[in-house]
Write a protein that holds these residues in place. Structure first.
Motif, PDB file in Angstrom:
ATOM      1  N   UNK A 287      71.402  19.916  49.605  1.00  0.00           N
ATOM      2  CA  UNK A 287      72.072  20.630  50.857  1.00  0.00           C
ATOM      3  C   UNK A 287      71.734  19.968  52.184  1.00  0.00           C
ATOM      4  N   UNK A 288      70.323  19.544  52.004  1.00  0.00           N
ATOM      5  CA  UNK A 288      70.118  18.826  53.372  1.00  0.00           C
ATOM      6  C   UNK A 288      70.710  17.355  53.274  1.00  0.00           C
ATOM      7  N   UNK A 289      70.780  16.774  51.887  1.00  0.00           N
ATOM      8  CA  UNK A 289      71.476  15.494  52.162  1.00  0.00           C
ATOM      9  C   UNK A 289      72.932  15.695  52.598  1.00  0.00           C
ATOM     10  N   UNK A 290      73.682  16.350  52.309  1.00  0.00           N
ATOM     11  CA  UNK A 290      74.832  16.862  52.473  1.00  0.00           C
ATOM     12  C   UNK A 290      74.942  17.070  53.974  1.00  0.00           C
ATOM     13  N   UNK A 291      74.044  17.776  54.427  1.00  0.00           N
ATOM     14  CA  UNK A 291      74.094  18.132  55.984  1.00  0.00           C
ATOM     15  C   UNK A 291      74.151  16.689  56.892  1.00  0.00           C
ATOM     16  N   UNK A 292      73.244  15.945  56.144  1.00  0.00           N
ATOM     17  CA  UNK A 292      72.824  14.537  57.068  1.00  0.00           C
ATOM     18  C   UNK A 292      73.928  13.462  56.381  1.00  0.00           C
ATOM     19  N   UNK A 293      74.792  13.882  55.675  1.00  0.00           N
ATOM     20  CA  UNK A 293      75.872  12.924  55.120  1.00  0.00           C
ATOM     21  C   UNK A 293      75.513  11.605  54.460  1.00  0.00           C
ATOM     22  N   UNK A 294      74.189  12.035  53.683  1.00  0.00           N
ATOM     23  CA  UNK A 294      73.736  10.738  52.899  1.00  0.00           C
ATOM     24  C   UNK A 294      73.312  11.367  51.339  1.00  0.00           C
ATOM     25  N   UNK A 295      74.247  11.944  50.791  1.00  0.00           N
ATOM     26  CA  UNK A 295      74.285  12.550  49.534  1.00  0.00           C
ATOM     27  C   UNK A 295      74.492  11.375  48.388  1.00  0.00           C
ATOM     28  N   UNK A 296      75.333  10.413  48.718  1.00  0.00           N
ATOM     29  CA  UNK A 296      75.749   9.111  47.932  1.00  0.00           C
ATOM     30  C   UNK A 296      74.586   8.694  47.320  1.00  0.00           C
ATOM     31  N   UNK A 297      74.510   8.347  46.007  1.00  0.00           N
ATOM     32  CA  UNK A 297      73.519   8.015  45.184  1.00  0.00           C
ATOM     33  C   UNK A 297      72.279   8.661  44.905  1.00  0.00           C
ATOM     34  N   UNK A 298      72.155   9.785  45.475  1.00  0.00           N
ATOM     35  CA  UNK A 298      70.856  10.492  45.421  1.00  0.00           C
ATOM     36  C   UNK A 298      70.804  11.544  44.389  1.00  0.00           C
ATOM     37  N   UNK A 299      71.771  12.194  44.047  1.00  0.00           N
ATOM     38  CA  UNK A 299      72.198  13.491  43.425  1.00  0.00           C
ATOM     39  C   UNK A 299      71.511  13.092  41.837  1.00  0.00           C
ATOM     40  N   UNK A 300      71.738  11.975  41.314  1.00  0.00           N
ATOM     41  CA  UNK A 300      71.622  11.549  39.933  1.00  0.00           C
ATOM     42  C   UNK A 300      70.087  11.674  39.509  1.00  0.00           C
ATOM     43  N   UNK A 301      69.252  10.939  40.487  1.00  0.00           N
ATOM     44  CA  UNK A 301      67.946  11.006  40.517  1.00  0.00           C
ATOM     45  C   UNK A 301      67.447  12.261  40.549  1.00  0.00           C
ATOM     46  N   UNK A 302      67.875  13.142  41.473  1.00  0.00           N
ATOM     47  CA  UNK A 302      67.248  14.414  41.724  1.00  0.00           C
ATOM     48  C   UNK A 302      67.480  15.405  40.427  1.00  0.00           C
ATOM     49  N   UNK A 303      68.697  15.150  39.893  1.00  0.00           N
ATOM     50  CA  UNK A 303      68.969  15.812  38.801  1.00  0.00           C
ATOM     51  C   UNK A 303      68.251  15.566  37.384  1.00  0.00           C
ATOM     52  N   UNK A 304      67.895  14.353  37.495  1.00  0.00           N
ATOM     53  CA  UNK A 304      66.837  13.748  36.163  1.00  0.00           C
ATOM     54  C   UNK A 304      65.479  14.799  36.359  1.00  0.00           C
TER      55      UNK A 304
ATOM     56  N   UNK B  71      67.381   6.164  36.332  1.00  0.00           N
ATOM     57  CA  UNK B  71      67.187   5.424  37.420  1.00  0.00           C
ATOM     58  C   UNK B  71      65.777   5.495  38.015  1.00  0.00           C
ATOM     59  N   UNK B  72      64.991   6.434  37.513  1.00  0.00           N
ATOM     60  CA  UNK B  72      63.838   6.560  38.256  1.00  0.00           C
ATOM     61  C   UNK B  72      62.551   5.749  37.481  1.00  0.00           C
ATOM     62  N   UNK B  73      62.032   4.812  37.949  1.00  0.00           N
ATOM     63  CA  UNK B  73      61.417   3.981  37.305  1.00  0.00           C
ATOM     64  C   UNK B  73      60.090   4.680  36.588  1.00  0.00           C
ATOM     65  N   UNK B  74      59.537   5.961  36.901  1.00  0.00           N
ATOM     66  CA  UNK B  74      58.457   6.228  36.362  1.00  0.00           C
ATOM     67  C   UNK B  74      58.960   7.184  35.107  1.00  0.00           C
ATOM     68  N   UNK B  75      59.991   7.692  35.177  1.00  0.00           N
ATOM     69  CA  UNK B  75      60.584   8.324  34.224  1.00  0.00           C
ATOM     70  C   UNK B  75      60.759   7.372  33.040  1.00  0.00           C
ATOM     71  N   UNK B  76      61.247   6.097  33.174  1.00  0.00           N
ATOM     72  CA  UNK B  76      61.589   5.272  32.083  1.00  0.00           C
ATOM     73  C   UNK B  76      60.102   4.850  31.635  1.00  0.00           C
ATOM     74  N   UNK B  77      59.319   4.717  32.375  1.00  0.00           N
ATOM     75  CA  UNK B  77      57.923   4.308  31.672  1.00  0.00           C
ATOM     76  C   UNK B  77      57.309   5.459  30.908  1.00  0.00           C
ATOM     77  N   UNK B  78      57.362   6.561  31.514  1.00  0.00           N
ATOM     78  CA  UNK B  78      56.923   7.755  30.570  1.00  0.00           C
ATOM     79  C   UNK B  78      57.797   7.874  29.174  1.00  0.00           C
ATOM     80  N   UNK B  79      59.218   7.653  29.275  1.00  0.00           N
ATOM     81  CA  UNK B  79      59.970   7.482  27.985  1.00  0.00           C
ATOM     82  C   UNK B  79      59.264   6.664  27.159  1.00  0.00           C
ATOM     83  N   UNK B  80      59.049   5.536  27.709  1.00  0.00           N
ATOM     84  CA  UNK B  80      58.595   4.244  27.019  1.00  0.00           C
ATOM     85  C   UNK B  80      57.111   4.736  26.126  1.00  0.00           C
ATOM     86  N   UNK B  81      56.320   5.064  26.865  1.00  0.00           N
ATOM     87  CA  UNK B  81      55.044   5.293  26.122  1.00  0.00           C
ATOM     88  C   UNK B  81      55.266   6.646  25.230  1.00  0.00           C
ATOM     89  N   UNK B  82      55.954   7.525  25.516  1.00  0.00           N
ATOM     90  CA  UNK B  82      56.075   8.742  24.725  1.00  0.00           C
ATOM     91  C   UNK B  82      56.753   8.392  23.405  1.00  0.00           C
TER      92      UNK B  82
END
Length: 650
Positions: free
Chosen positions: A210-227, A259-270
């Motif tokens: 909602x904050x990103x929508x209000x600032x008009x900067x939602x593009x490219x952000x939603x998928x990372x947050x959804x992960x 798209x999140x570097x740390x999630x990729x690393x965690x998936x790898x070590x797991x």
């Protein structure tokens, strides 16, 4: 030969509704029954269940009355460069919520930092020390995530010091809400709201979007947050109903190629397969979630925040390896404490069957992991468990509790509230601290509460079954249809089927310490054979044959060959059943040799249930409405004798 002590609760079968749902969905009757068991009773409900994204959702701003104002306050703080501080929690929900808002606010240009209280020294939630430190550092706006709704005094202090506070939380509401400028909590919504089942990270996700929508900067952000929302929601065991099923279905598809570097690393070590089209909830629940949670239990939560916010692959892999090492240490601690607890329970012995609640206290146990051990003991004994250790040189006792369906942990704690220096929780779990000198009083009063709400027959692990399957019905096609109904999880469990009179053709103990059983099972006619695993069932070797078996249908790939496999959830000795006439009325009997329970049902649906040797039984259409009756009175006495004669037990 022994088998696990369990209570089987088999969902009622409605042939007409099952046929209708099967016809409308194209699913086999076995899976139509699963949908009915999940509350699907109409074509529209079936459509939404199978395709959650087809559901028409109300706008979050229509549901959360403080959302628009909270988003405006944050957008203003970001635009003006005011310092924003996030106060999270030390569990997976709190840490993923914190990382989610940090990534969002920083991506939107905000000056955001965070604090997470220490599990060992601070305890749960925002406190006055953290508030004062924020104020001294020049913070202008505080956002709590996964906590804050019960923190009246710290929030009041923050407002008094001139700070703006937005609470995002999902825990139960106190009698008096804190004086924050914005409160976002799904418990404030209608029980029918699709947002009602959100975890803390789900509320944070809505706020960030909602904050990103209000600032008009939602593009490219939603998928990372959804992960991150998907990770935290499943790891927190939130109910996978409403909007959670919709969002997580999409989030699970994103995670293999995160798209999140740390999630990729965690998936790898797991060791999770990144080639799959979507992660399964179990990949998070049993692999990623524990590695995140371990840091909050016995490590430093900052490691997880750095892992989930860094863009540096080297830093991400290093932090993921720390999570891996700490999780292994957590596993070792849990195993050690569980072994010591079992010795205490069996050798003392602790009279948990008499008290109807299991209380285990021992010095030197790590408080950060005893809740996990409590859950294991509930699974083993089927009783509510209160497990604790000592602190401050033995003067204080600090513990965790886990309940069963018929036992409300929070109500139990409230019944002893004057004994505690601190307590909290919800129906399924809780925590408590009390002076050591009041331990015996606590045990006595807890036993009184347990005996008021539990019967001896409740003290067995409960297994809820979706329906009876024939081995001939089990196939890769059925498994694919089950997977198509993902995500499974809390509030929407993966289906468990059962089959009767199954032959155990082969069995062997495998794994470390021979803890597990690998089996080959066959249907009664020995026409279909299926491989099975029974995890942590080494103590039950060898299993008798035949058996009724309860299981989840899975696949197993070994040396390039994929086969169907049953993951055994329960077994029981086959029921002895039959029909007979008594005083002009037809009766059906069933005797459960494992539980030594005889059930007699007449042609009107009334059931008389009794344990072997009991003087009283239960009579009624179901257990909840059943009345106690004297079995020595006529006609019960004669009825029971006739049934026992047929069973050869007269």
């Amino acid at each position: 030969m022994t088998v696990p002590r369990q209570r089987w609760q088999i969902a009622p079968f409605n042939p007409e509704l099952t046929a209708r749902i099967s016809r409308e969905t194209g699913l086999p009757p076995l899976l139509a029954q699963v949908l009915i068991n999940r509350g699907v009773h109409s074509p529209e409900a079936a459509r939404v269940y199978r395709n959650p994204e087809s559901q028409t959702l109300p706008s979050p701003q229509e549901e959360f009355k403080d959302l628009a104002a909270s988003a405006a306050l944050l957008a203003q703080a970001i635009t003006e460069g005011a310092r924003i501080a996030i106060c999270g929690d030390y569990d997976a929900d709190g840490m993923t919520s914190t990382a989610l808002l940090l990534r969002a606010f920083r991506r939107l240009g905000g000056r955001a930092d965070y604090a997470i209280p220490s599990r060992m020294t601070d305890g749960y939630g925002i406190n006055e020390r953290i508030v004062r430190e924020f104020a001294e550092e020049g913070v202008g706006l505080i956002v709590t995530v996964d906590n804050g709704i019960a923190a009246y005094d710290p929030i009041a202090l923050a407002v008094e010091l001139g700070l703006t506070v937005i609470i995002t939380d999902h825990h139960d509401l106190p009698e008096k809400l804190p004086p924050a400028q914005g409160i976002l909590n799904p418990k404030l919504l209608s029980p029918q709201s699709p947002y009602r089942s959100l975890a803390g990270v789900g509320v944070a996700y809505i706020l960030a979007v909602t904050v990103a929508q209000k600032l008009g900067k939602l593009e490219g952000l939603t998928e990372q947050l959804l992960e991150l929302c998907t990770l935290g929601t499943i790891a927190d065991l939130a109910r996978l109903t409403g909007v959670n099923r919709r969002w997580l279905r999409r989030g699970l598809r994103l995670l293999p190629q995160s798209q999140i570097t740390g999630v990729q690393a965690l998936i790898q070590v797991a060791g999770i397969d990144q080639q799959q089209t979507a992660l399964k909830p179990d990949d998070i629940g049993f692999k990623l979630g524990p590695r995140i949670n371990a840091m909050g239990r016995i490590g430093d939560p900052q490691t997880v925040i750095e892992l989930l916010t860094t863009e540096d692959e080297g830093v991400a892999l290093e932090r993921a390896m720390i999570c891996e090492a700490v999780n292994k240490r957590r596993q070792e601690l849990c195993d050690q404490i569980e072994r010591e607890a079992l010795i205490l329970i069996e050798d003392t012995p602790i009279p948990w069957r008499r008290e109807r609640v299991l209380v285990v206290v021992h010095p030197g146990w790590h408080h950060g992991v005893i809740g996990i051990v409590a859950s294991r003991l509930v699974e083993r004994y089927g009783a509510p468990v209160f497990i604790a250790t000592t602190e401050e040189e033995g003067r204080l006792i600090r513990g965790s509790a886990r309940g069963i369906d018929e036992f409300n942990v929070f109500e139990a704690l409230v019944s002893c509230r004057d004994v505690f220096t601190k307590f909290g929780g919800h129906p399924a779990a809780g925590g408590f601290t009390l002076p050591a000198e009041r331990l015996e009083e606590f045990k006595r009063r807890l036993g009184e509460f347990a005996r008021s709400c539990l019967e001896p027959e409740h003290l067995k692990p409960l297994l809820t079954l979706d329906g009876e399957a024939q081995f001939q019905e089990l196939s890769f096609e059925l498994l694919a249809q089950i997977d198509a109904l993902q995500p499974w999880g809390m509030g929407n469990p993966a289906p468990i089927f059962w089959s009767r009179n199954i032959r155990v053709k082969e069995q062997q103990q495998v794994g470390k310490d021979r803890r597990h059983l690998r089996l080959l099972l066959a249907d009664p006619a020995d026409t279909v054979q299926v491989k099975a695993m029974a995890w942590s069932w080494g103590d039950y070797f060898p299993l008798p044959s035949p058996l009724d078996v309860a299981y989840r249908l899975e696949s197993n790939t070994y040396r390039g060959e994929t086969t169907l496999q049953l993951n055994l959830e329960g077994v029981r000795l086959p029921l002895q059943t039959g029909d007979f006439q008594f005083q002009g009325r037809r009766y059906r009997y069933s005797f459960n040799p494992q539980q030594e329970e005889l059930r007699l049902q007449n042609d009107r649906g009334l059931v008389l249930s009794l344990q072997s040797g009991a003087e009283e039984g239960l009579l009624g259409a179901d257990r909840r409405s059943a009345q106690r009756v004297n079995l020595g009175q006529s006609p019960y006495r004669e009825l029971i004798r006739q049934a026992q004669a047929l069973l050869g037990k007269a």
